[in-house]
Motif scaffolding. Structure first.
Motif, PDB file in Angstrom:
ATOM      1  N   GLU A 127      57.354  27.633  41.340  1.00  0.00           N
ATOM      2  CA  GLU A 127      57.762  26.270  41.677  1.00  0.00           C
ATOM      3  C   GLU A 127      56.626  25.554  42.382  1.00  0.00           C
ATOM      4  N   GLY A 128      56.493  24.269  42.129  1.00  0.00           N
ATOM      5  CA  GLY A 128      55.514  23.472  42.865  1.00  0.00           C
ATOM      6  C   GLY A 128      54.138  23.426  42.233  1.00  0.00           C
ATOM      7  N   VAL A 129      53.866  24.347  41.283  1.00  0.00           N
ATOM      8  CA  VAL A 129      52.560  24.307  40.600  1.00  0.00           C
ATOM      9  C   VAL A 129      52.826  24.338  39.085  1.00  0.00           C
ATOM     10  N   PRO A 130      53.266  23.208  38.514  1.00  0.00           N
ATOM     11  CA  PRO A 130      53.651  23.208  37.096  1.00  0.00           C
ATOM     12  C   PRO A 130      52.443  23.311  36.162  1.00  0.00           C
TER      13      PRO A 130
ATOM     14  N   TRP B 290      15.793  42.333  44.389  1.00  0.00           N
ATOM     15  CA  TRP B 290      16.240  41.222  43.546  1.00  0.00           C
ATOM     16  C   TRP B 290      17.153  41.713  42.426  1.00  0.00           C
ATOM     17  N   PRO B 291      18.341  41.083  42.222  1.00  0.00           N
ATOM     18  CA  PRO B 291      19.195  41.454  41.087  1.00  0.00           C
ATOM     19  C   PRO B 291      18.577  40.991  39.766  1.00  0.00           C
ATOM     20  N   THR B 292      19.021  41.614  38.677  1.00  0.00           N
ATOM     21  CA  THR B 292      18.564  41.227  37.332  1.00  0.00           C
ATOM     22  C   THR B 292      19.785  41.098  36.429  1.00  0.00           C
ATOM     23  N   ALA B 293      19.543  40.596  35.217  1.00  0.00           N
ATOM     24  CA  ALA B 293      20.631  40.407  34.245  1.00  0.00           C
ATOM     25  C   ALA B 293      21.328  41.737  33.944  1.00  0.00           C
ATOM     26  N   GLU B 294      20.593  42.851  34.058  1.00  0.00           N
ATOM     27  CA  GLU B 294      21.171  44.171  33.732  1.00  0.00           C
ATOM     28  C   GLU B 294      22.258  44.590  34.726  1.00  0.00           C
ATOM     29  N   ASN B 295      22.328  43.942  35.866  1.00  0.00           N
ATOM     30  CA  ASN B 295      23.367  44.278  36.843  1.00  0.00           C
ATOM     31  C   ASN B 295      24.743  43.714  36.452  1.00  0.00           C
ATOM     32  N   PHE B 296      24.765  42.885  35.387  1.00  0.00           N
ATOM     33  CA  PHE B 296      26.003  42.214  34.977  1.00  0.00           C
ATOM     34  C   PHE B 296      26.317  42.587  33.530  1.00  0.00           C
ATOM     35  N   GLU B 297      27.605  42.564  33.159  1.00  0.00           N
ATOM     36  CA  GLU B 297      27.942  42.719  31.741  1.00  0.00           C
ATOM     37  C   GLU B 297      29.089  41.781  31.387  1.00  0.00           C
ATOM     38  N   VAL B 298      29.060  41.273  30.140  1.00  0.00           N
ATOM     39  CA  VAL B 298      30.149  40.444  29.626  1.00  0.00           C
ATOM     40  C   VAL B 298      31.116  41.382  28.925  1.00  0.00           C
ATOM     41  N   ALA B 299      32.410  41.309  29.285  1.00  0.00           N
ATOM     42  CA  ALA B 299      33.397  42.205  28.677  1.00  0.00           C
ATOM     43  C   ALA B 299      34.553  41.382  28.118  1.00  0.00           C
ATOM     44  N   GLU B 300      35.206  41.937  27.093  1.00  0.00           N
ATOM     45  CA  GLU B 300      36.402  41.297  26.539  1.00  0.00           C
ATOM     46  C   GLU B 300      37.626  42.044  27.025  1.00  0.00           C
ATOM     47  N   THR B 301      38.676  41.285  27.316  1.00  0.00           N
ATOM     48  CA  THR B 301      39.891  41.878  27.876  1.00  0.00           C
ATOM     49  C   THR B 301      41.066  40.968  27.507  1.00  0.00           C
ATOM     50  N   PRO B 302      42.293  41.488  27.415  1.00  0.00           N
ATOM     51  CA  PRO B 302      43.424  40.618  27.052  1.00  0.00           C
ATOM     52  C   PRO B 302      43.668  39.535  28.111  1.00  0.00           C
ATOM     53  N   VAL B 303      44.132  38.375  27.686  1.00  0.00           N
ATOM     54  CA  VAL B 303      44.520  37.326  28.636  1.00  0.00           C
ATOM     55  C   VAL B 303      45.683  37.862  29.473  1.00  0.00           C
ATOM     56  N   PRO B 304      45.601  37.805  30.816  1.00  0.00           N
ATOM     57  CA  PRO B 304      46.668  38.380  31.645  1.00  0.00           C
ATOM     58  C   PRO B 304      47.955  37.553  31.581  1.00  0.00           C
ATOM     59  N   VAL B 305      49.046  38.214  31.901  1.00  0.00           N
ATOM     60  CA  VAL B 305      50.366  37.564  31.829  1.00  0.00           C
ATOM     61  C   VAL B 305      50.863  37.317  33.254  1.00  0.00           C
ATOM     62  N   PRO B 306      51.246  36.077  33.569  1.00  0.00           N
ATOM     63  CA  PRO B 306      51.687  35.799  34.942  1.00  0.00           C
ATOM     64  C   PRO B 306      53.059  36.399  35.234  1.00  0.00           C
ATOM     65  N   GLY B 307      53.223  36.921  36.450  1.00  0.00           N
ATOM     66  CA  GLY B 307      54.524  37.407  36.901  1.00  0.00           C
ATOM     67  C   GLY B 307      55.251  36.309  37.679  1.00  0.00           C
ATOM     68  N   GLU B 308      56.404  36.683  38.230  1.00  0.00           N
ATOM     69  CA  GLU B 308      57.191  35.725  39.008  1.00  0.00           C
ATOM     70  C   GLU B 308      56.355  35.208  40.191  1.00  0.00           C
ATOM     71  N   GLY B 309      56.334  33.890  40.372  1.00  0.00           N
ATOM     72  CA  GLY B 309      55.582  33.302  41.489  1.00  0.00           C
ATOM     73  C   GLY B 309      54.103  33.137  41.185  1.00  0.00           C
ATOM     74  N   GLN B 310      53.723  33.404  39.919  1.00  0.00           N
ATOM     75  CA  GLN B 310      52.297  33.321  39.561  1.00  0.00           C
ATOM     76  C   GLN B 310      52.047  32.244  38.514  1.00  0.00           C
ATOM     77  N   VAL B 311      50.756  31.892  38.393  1.00  0.00           N
ATOM     78  CA  VAL B 311      50.344  30.934  37.369  1.00  0.00           C
ATOM     79  C   VAL B 311      49.194  31.527  36.556  1.00  0.00           C
ATOM     80  N   LEU B 312      49.122  31.117  35.268  1.00  0.00           N
ATOM     81  CA  LEU B 312      47.974  31.465  34.416  1.00  0.00           C
ATOM     82  C   LEU B 312      47.077  30.229  34.350  1.00  0.00           C
ATOM     83  N   ILE B 313      45.807  30.428  34.665  1.00  0.00           N
ATOM     84  CA  ILE B 313      44.860  29.315  34.772  1.00  0.00           C
ATOM     85  C   ILE B 313      43.776  29.473  33.713  1.00  0.00           C
ATOM     86  N   ARG B 314      43.512  28.402  32.968  1.00  0.00           N
ATOM     87  CA  ARG B 314      42.330  28.382  32.087  1.00  0.00           C
ATOM     88  C   ARG B 314      41.193  27.782  32.891  1.00  0.00           C
TER      89      ARG B 314
END
Ligand code: NDP
Length: 331
Positions: A81-84, A13-37
């Motif tokens: 294009e196509g995903v504004p 059985w997994p436990t909470a210790e198998n996971f961690e919350v981490a902080e990281t910079p918001v990624p920047v989309p490249g050409e053909g990509q989208v940033l999603i909240r």
């Protein structure tokens, strides 16, 4: 932004210790990509398998790296294009507050066509499609069949049972793990009979609920449920092997089914499937299930946990059966 990473691999059985919350910079989309909240993310039983370092149909999660999985969010920056910006999309990079994805890998969804956006993770999303494909294509359901669904109060099972009813099943039987879930199946979802697998052997309870046998078994659980179904299946019965959640945390191979050879004399078909190989059915699925939803003929309860920091707990709760319907995390 915050993301959830795999801290260590579980044994059993997994436990909470198998996971961690981490902080990281918001990624920047490249050409053909989208940033999603991200607005909602999915937790699913198959993710347990991805916590193991084992070869499977989908790669394992990596220690120190973010997990991934289904999510729904709003495009806040678009270089495609196509995903504004402003589009609502479902995609596969959940477990984090913001995701960057290739626009070709997101599905634009209509917020007006769903009761909540989280429905695109459940009834109108991956688990709904699993129910549709498993019942109709894999188990080859036909009107007049008697159908048994295990894990029936969960995301996939609750939809599979309702589709069987709406498509003209003679009788729909479900199993789940609490009295309240059994009440929900019969009173709210229209199952003809349901039983709590914790009350007595599955084989005995299924026999009592389906005295004339069953024609289709939709297997979400495996083990004793599969063994009981093989025992109750009529000649030429069909089984969709969808999942085996009873075994995901076990460290030794399951003892059941001990009666597999009965499949020979009864000429049964048992067939496994992976939903992501059936995306060509998405349009049929959305048309038919969306129609039932608009007409108020199908429903899907959700269990909503609030906050990314509680996502691991939501996942562990799912494995313990704390959800009714789809388990989702609201970010
Ligand atoms: P669910 O919403 O059904 O959640 C998991 C449920 O499993 C829990 O609520 C719990 O309900 C039940 N459960 C846990 N342990 C046991 C046990 N020992 N015996 C019986 N039931 C148990 O999850 P999903 O609907 O997302 O998934 C259902 C199944 O479908 C899983 O096996 C999953 O892996 C599989 N799946 C397969 C896919 C495919 O492509 N083949 C795609 C998606 C899902 P309870 O209270 O009733 O015990």
């Amino acid at each position: 932004m915050r993301e959830i990473r795999l801290a260590s691999r579980p044994a059993g059985w997994p436990t909470a210790e198998n996971f961690e919350v981490a902080e990281t910079p918001v990624p920047v989309p490249g050409e053909g990509q989208v940033l999603i909240r991200n607005l909602y993310m999915s937790v699913d039983p198959y993710m347990r398998g991805r916590m193991n370092d084992a070869k499977s149909y989908i790669p394992p999660f990596q220690i120190g790296r973010p997990l991934d999985g289904g999510a729904v969010g709003e495009v806040v920056e678009s270089r495609a294009e196509g995903v504004p910006a402003g589009s609502i999309v479902s995609h596969g990079l959940g477990w984090r507050e913001y995701s960057v994805s290739d626009a070709t890998k997101v599905r634009v969804v209509d917020p007006a066509a769903a009761p909540t956006l989280s429905a695109y993770l459940g009834l109108l999303g991956m688990t709904g499609l699993t129910a549709y494909v498993g019942l109709l294509d894999i188990a080859q359901f036909r009107s007049g069949d008697t159908v048994f669904v295990s894990g029936a109060a969960g995301a996939v099972g609750s939809v599979a049972g309702q589709i069987a009813r709406l498509r003209g099943a003679k009788r729909v039987i479900g199993s789940a793990g609490s009295a309240e879930k059994i009440r929900h199946l019969v009173d709210d979802l229209g199952f003809d009979a349901a039983f709590n697998y914790r009350d007595a052997p599955v084989r005995d309870q299924l026999r009592a609920a389906a005295p004339d046998g069953i024609d289709v078994y939709f297997d979400n659980v495996g083990g004793d449920h599969l063994e009981a179904a093989i025992s109750s299946l009529n000649k030429f019965g069909r089984v969709a092997l969808c999942g085996a959640v009873a075994h995901y945390n076990e460290t030794t191979p399951p003892a059941a089914p001990r009666n597999l050879s009965a499949a020979i004399g009864k000429e049964l078909s048992l067939r496994g499937f992976i939903v992501t190989n059936h995306n060509h059915r998405m349009t049929d699925f959305v048309t038919e299930v969306g129609g039932w939803l608009r007409a108020g003929r199908i429903s899907a309860r959700e269990t909503v946990v609030e906050g990314l920091e509680n996502a691991a707990e939501a996942f562990l709760g799912l494995l313990r059966g704390e959800n009714t319907g789809k388990m989702v995390v609201k970010l």
